[in-house]
Motif scaffolding. Structure first.
Motif, PDB file in Angstrom:
ATOM      1  N   ILE A 212       0.811  -1.215   0.000  1.00 12.65           N
ATOM      2  CA  ILE A 212       0.000   0.000   0.000  1.00 12.65           C
ATOM      3  C   ILE A 212       0.851   1.275   0.000  1.00 12.65           C
ATOM      4  CG2 ILE A 212      -0.271   0.045   2.538  1.00 12.65           C
ATOM      5  CD1 ILE A 212      -3.236   0.776   0.422  1.00 12.65           C
ATOM      6  N   PHE A 213       2.006   1.257   0.691  1.00  8.95           N
ATOM      7  CA  PHE A 213       2.796   2.492   0.785  1.00  8.95           C
ATOM      8  C   PHE A 213       3.654   2.738  -0.457  1.00  8.95           C
ATOM      9  CE2 PHE A 213       2.299   0.932   5.235  1.00  8.95           C
ATOM     10  CZ  PHE A 213       1.236   1.784   5.526  1.00  8.95           C
ATOM     11  N   GLY A 214       3.644   1.783  -1.383  1.00 10.00           N
ATOM     12  CA  GLY A 214       4.381   1.980  -2.623  1.00 10.00           C
ATOM     13  C   GLY A 214       3.541   2.695  -3.670  1.00 10.00           C
ATOM     14  N   CYS A 215       2.226   2.754  -3.443  1.00  7.47           N
ATOM     15  CA  CYS A 215       1.328   3.414  -4.399  1.00  7.47           C
ATOM     16  C   CYS A 215       1.659   4.898  -4.467  1.00  7.47           C
ATOM     17  CB  CYS A 215      -0.129   3.211  -3.984  1.00  7.47           C
ATOM     18  SG  CYS A 215      -1.270   4.322  -4.811  1.00  7.47           S
ATOM     19  N   MET A 216       1.883   5.425  -5.674  1.00  6.01           N
ATOM     20  CA  MET A 216       2.224   6.841  -5.827  1.00  6.01           C
ATOM     21  C   MET A 216       1.016   7.668  -6.264  1.00  6.01           C
ATOM     22  SD  MET A 216       6.112   6.690  -7.232  1.00  6.01           S
ATOM     23  CE  MET A 216       5.815   6.380  -8.953  1.00  6.01           C
ATOM     24  N   THR A 217      -0.162   7.064  -6.214  1.00  2.00           N
ATOM     25  CA  THR A 217      -1.398   7.788  -6.531  1.00  2.00           C
ATOM     26  C   THR A 217      -1.324   8.432  -7.920  1.00  2.00           C
ATOM     27  OG1 THR A 217      -1.397   8.320  -4.174  1.00  2.00           O
ATOM     28  CG2 THR A 217      -3.181   9.216  -5.455  1.00  2.00           C
ATOM     29  N   LEU A 218      -0.917   7.652  -8.885  1.00  2.00           N
ATOM     30  CA  LEU A 218      -0.899   8.147 -10.261  1.00  2.00           C
ATOM     31  C   LEU A 218      -2.292   8.028 -10.874  1.00  2.00           C
ATOM     32  CD1 LEU A 218       2.391   6.330 -11.321  1.00  2.00           C
ATOM     33  CD2 LEU A 218       2.136   8.668 -10.551  1.00  2.00           C
ATOM     34  N   LEU A 219      -3.108   7.157 -10.297  1.00  2.00           N
ATOM     35  CA  LEU A 219      -4.511   6.988 -10.665  1.00  2.00           C
ATOM     36  C   LEU A 219      -4.739   6.479 -12.091  1.00  2.00           C
ATOM     37  CD1 LEU A 219      -6.088  10.030  -8.797  1.00  2.00           C
ATOM     38  CD2 LEU A 219      -5.760   7.690  -8.014  1.00  2.00           C
TER      39      LEU A 219
ATOM     40  N   ALA B  22       5.003   2.635   7.177  1.00  2.00           N
ATOM     41  CA  ALA B  22       3.820   3.469   7.433  1.00  2.00           C
ATOM     42  C   ALA B  22       4.248   4.837   7.937  1.00  2.00           C
ATOM     43  CB  ALA B  22       2.905   2.794   8.452  1.00  2.00           C
ATOM     44  N   ARG B  23       5.196   4.819   8.863  1.00  4.41           N
ATOM     45  CA  ARG B  23       5.664   6.068   9.460  1.00  4.41           C
ATOM     46  C   ARG B  23       6.316   6.947   8.384  1.00  4.41           C
ATOM     47  NH1 ARG B  23       8.917   3.870  13.870  1.00  4.41           N
ATOM     48  NH2 ARG B  23       6.999   2.793  14.457  1.00  4.41           N
ATOM     49  N   LEU B  24       7.141   6.356   7.540  1.00  2.70           N
ATOM     50  CA  LEU B  24       7.831   7.141   6.505  1.00  2.70           C
ATOM     51  C   LEU B  24       6.822   7.739   5.522  1.00  2.70           C
ATOM     52  CD1 LEU B  24      10.947   4.888   5.757  1.00  2.70           C
ATOM     53  CD2 LEU B  24      10.781   6.873   7.260  1.00  2.70           C
ATOM     54  N   ARG B  97      12.597   8.513  -2.659  1.00  2.94           N
ATOM     55  CA  ARG B  97      12.482   7.051  -2.729  1.00  2.94           C
ATOM     56  C   ARG B  97      11.630   6.617  -3.921  1.00  2.94           C
ATOM     57  NH1 ARG B  97       9.666   5.224   2.331  1.00  2.94           N
ATOM     58  NH2 ARG B  97       8.426   7.073   1.827  1.00  2.94           N
ATOM     59  N   LYS B  98      10.829   7.556  -4.446  1.00  8.58           N
ATOM     60  CA  LYS B  98       9.920   7.198  -5.536  1.00  8.58           C
ATOM     61  C   LYS B  98      10.508   7.433  -6.913  1.00  8.58           C
ATOM     62  CE  LYS B  98       7.066   6.760  -2.138  1.00  8.58           C
ATOM     63  NZ  LYS B  98       6.286   5.612  -1.761  1.00  8.58           N
ATOM     64  N   PHE B  99      11.639   8.095  -6.972  1.00  3.47           N
ATOM     65  CA  PHE B  99      12.264   8.353  -8.268  1.00  3.47           C
ATOM     66  C   PHE B  99      12.589   7.047  -8.985  1.00  3.47           C
ATOM     67  CE2 PHE B  99      14.341  12.586  -6.784  1.00  3.47           C
ATOM     68  CZ  PHE B  99      13.239  13.287  -7.205  1.00  3.47           C
ATOM     69  N   PRO B 100      12.554   7.074 -10.315  1.00  4.24           N
ATOM     70  CA  PRO B 100      13.119   5.929 -11.035  1.00  4.24           C
ATOM     71  C   PRO B 100      14.639   6.011 -10.900  1.00  4.24           C
ATOM     72  CG  PRO B 100      12.405   7.625 -12.582  1.00  4.24           C
ATOM     73  CD  PRO B 100      12.020   8.106 -11.214  1.00  4.24           C
ATOM     74  N   THR B 130      10.449  18.497 -11.184  1.00  4.87           N
ATOM     75  CA  THR B 130      10.629  19.742 -10.419  1.00  4.87           C
ATOM     76  C   THR B 130      11.226  19.442  -9.049  1.00  4.87           C
ATOM     77  OG1 THR B 130       8.333  19.602  -9.729  1.00  4.87           O
ATOM     78  CG2 THR B 130       8.820  21.061 -11.577  1.00  4.87           C
ATOM     79  N   GLY B 131      10.872  18.300  -8.469  1.00  8.78           N
ATOM     80  CA  GLY B 131      11.461  17.911  -7.189  1.00  8.78           C
ATOM     81  C   GLY B 131      12.968  17.769  -7.329  1.00  8.78           C
ATOM     82  N   PHE B 132      13.390  17.124  -8.409  1.00  7.20           N
ATOM     83  CA  PHE B 132      14.819  16.942  -8.649  1.00  7.20           C
ATOM     84  C   PHE B 132      15.516  18.296  -8.807  1.00  7.20           C
ATOM     85  CE2 PHE B 132      18.504  15.970 -11.406  1.00  7.20           C
ATOM     86  CZ  PHE B 132      19.130  15.048 -10.586  1.00  7.20           C
ATOM     87  N   MET B 133      14.864  19.206  -9.556  1.00 10.56           N
ATOM     88  CA  MET B 133      15.430  20.552  -9.729  1.00 10.56           C
ATOM     89  C   MET B 133      15.653  21.236  -8.382  1.00 10.56           C
ATOM     90  SD  MET B 133      13.132  22.185 -12.760  1.00 10.56           S
ATOM     91  CE  MET B 133      13.573  23.889 -12.461  1.00 10.56           C
TER      92      MET B 133
END
Ligand code: HEM
Ligand code: SF4
Ligand code: FES
Lengths: 258, 263
Positions: A212-219, B22-24, B97-100, B130-133
């Motif tokens: 669930i926490f990996g979802c980035m809500t791209l929808l 969850a916390r992160l 953490r979400k970046f490719p 923009t986050g990377f910038m």
């Protein structure tokens, strides 16, 4: 109908990926076919005509032809769609580029195995009722409020077509991501009163960055699910629920012997 | 020991999963929420220059503690920026953490996003870019202000924008922050379902409109504000370094009443 110029359909152009991964000689490439459009033509009709006229070897999957079985998902001009429900007339320029859905194992051309992926997902979220209650067939079943039953059936409408997976950049980038279909399944058992699992139990299954926490809500899931399942709403709901699971465990256990 | 066991085995000693993911996730969202809302306030304060130099002067003096002390204390500003910088770093650390990361991930993302032509996926692409910038341009801005907290004002800031050549950085930062922030706040509502209401789909449509309106509003305000500093900076170029003297006694009553309160 006489074959006059008026009745003649426009020419459609199909660009179709062809590749057989199990044949070492085969290289992935696109092949173009031209086909005359017929009234109410779906991709199911078109692909069968192409197979009949030009390419007897062409592989693609259909079972129900009515948007029920979920076996005909493919990428049409970059969008994952159920081919049996896709009308060619919705493509004004008459060009359709067909690719197999990524993220699933390719058998050949447009045919992929979604089943294997779905099996993994089902095992991961333990997609069955967890109940300690002994079933007593001599007794009447416990009554369930119609609204609760409806809420369960609503989420049970998923046909495991895999379109939510193929429309999700997160799932494509990270093959271990459980996907909207998996999170919807968790929500389905969460709402079902037959299932006794708690939020803590679900946390053990999907409470991490590939869940669930990996979802980035791209929808992409929400906007492409052919069954219009309320995926944004349900994923957000499960996220709230699992993000707030109390931390009861983690205690130190050391056994001293001797 | 428990932590070592968890580290090696990926399971806690009682067999349960860590609550850390969850916390992160909560911290990622909380830090983003703070920064997003902070940037709204920030834009309103810097745009005070559009009303008048005196008004902007008053606002800066207020942040230096004019409502409490007789003399300005830029250290208050330094500390506030340090705090924002800390949240900024926490947010960047969690959200990255979400970046490719691998080329293969990047290739998949790019192919998919260009083929799918899906608005919210594209918005995420903008957010990641923009986050990377902001790793770079945001840090430069924050550090300069942190170490020059006593040099914020109608002339000092305009000199920095024009004579010190900061305007290109601010122009980039403006677009980066306004796009990233408003997309992020919209995504937060979707991610946690805060605005779902009884009809989540209608709510999303509405929220999307609001999001674009907010982006347009802050981008316009930001461009006008930047233009105002550029204009003052150009006019003030020959008196570079000279500080602004308020023309009216706008701040005086504030000082007095504050002193009265304290005495
Ligand atoms: C170096 C600076 C920054 C980096 C690298 C960065 C990166 C990111 C990334 C990649 C995301 C998407 C996370 C996801 O999809 O789960 C994100 C989300 C977000 N960002 Fe930033 N960001 C930065 C600064 C900022 C600033 C200055 C603001 C305020 C305007 C901001 C506000 C937000 C918000 C509100 C979200 C949504 C939070 C969430 O989805 O949990 N970010 N950021
Ligand atoms: S959730 Fe929708 S898109 Fe995903 S597998 Fe089920 S029916 Fe298909
Ligand atoms: S063939 Fe069954 S859904 Fe298309």
């Amino acid at each position: 109908m006489p074959d006059t110029a008026q009745n003649k359909g426009r020419m459609l152009t199909f660009e179709i990926l062809q590749y057989n991964p199990s044949d070492p000689q085969s290289k992935p490439h696109m092949v173009t076919y031209h086909l005359e459009e017929t009234l109410g033509m779906t991709l199911f009709v078109a692909l069968n005509m192409i197979r009949e006229k030009f390419e007897p070897d062409l592989a693609f999957d259909f079972v129900c032809r009515a948007g029920i079985c979920g076996s005909c998902g493919m990428m049409v001009n970059g969008k994952p769609l159920l081919a049996c429900r896709t009308l060619t007339k919705n493509y004004p320029d008459g060009v359709l580029r067909l690719m197999p859905m990524p993220s699933f194992k390719l058998i050949k051309d447009l045919s992929v195995v979604t089943g294997q992926w779905m099996d993994g997902m089902s095992k991961r979220v333990e997609s069955w009722i967890h109940s300690k209650e002994e079933v007593d067939l001599t007794k009447l079943e416990k009554r369930i409020e119609p609204e609760v039953a409806d809420a369960t059936f609503e989420l049970d409408r998923c046909i495991e077509c895999g379109i939510c997976v193929s429309s999700c950049a997160t799932a494509l980038m990270r093959p271990d991501f459980v996907g909207a279909v998996g999170l919807n399944r968790v929500a389905r058992f969460d709402v079902d009163p037959h299932d006794e699992r708690t939020a803590e139990d679900f946390y053990e299954l999907v409470g991490d960055d590939s869940g669930i926490f990996g979802c980035m809500t791209l929808l992409g899931c929400e906007d492409n699910c052919p069954k219009n399942l309320p995926l944004q709403e349900k994923i957000a709901y499960m996220r709230r629920k699992l993000a707030n699971v109390k931390d009861t465990g983690g205690g130190l256990e050391i056994r001293v012997e001797g | 020991m428990a932590s070592i066991i968890e580290g090696y085995l990926g399971k806690r000693v009682d067999g349960t999963k860590s609550r850390m993911p969850a916390r992160l996730d909560r911290w990622q969202s909380a830090s983003g929420l703070f920064l997003g809302l902070f940037m709204w306030g920030h834009m309103l304060f810097v745009s005070s220059i559009l009303i008048s130099k005196d008004f902007m002067y008053t606002v800066t003096k207020m942040f230096e503690g004019s409502f409490l002390f007789a003399h300005p204390h830029p250290i208050i500003v330094t500390l506030s920026i340090t705090f924002v910088f800390a949240i900024f770093i926490i947010h960047a650390g969690l959200a990255m953490r979400k970046f490719p990361y691998k080329w293969k991930e990047y290739k998949m993302l790019k192919t998919h996003a260009f083929a799918l032509k899906h608005e919210d996926t594209n918005l995420w692409m903008i957010q990641a870019f923009t986050g990377f910038m902001m790793f770079f341009i945001g840090s430069v801005h924050l550090y300069i202000l942190m170490s020059n907290a006593d040099k914020i004002g109608p002339f000092a800031s305009s000199d920095r924008v024009w004579s010190d050549g900061m305007w290109p950085l601010y122009l980039l930062l403006l677009f980066a922050v306004e796009l990233h922030g408003s997309i992020g706040l919209y995504r937060l509502c979707m991610k946690w379902g805060w605005c779902n209401g009884t009809d989540a789909r209608a709510a999303r449509k509405r929220l999307k409109k609001v999001k674009w309106a907010i982006t347009a509003f802050f981008l316009t305000l930001g461009l006008l504000t930047l233009a105002a500093y550029v204009k003052i900076g150009m006019e003030h170029r020959n008196d570079y370094g000279q500080r602004y003297q308020p023309t009216t006694a706008m701040t005086a009553p504030l000082h007095l009443s504050a002193q009265e309160v304290l005495s």
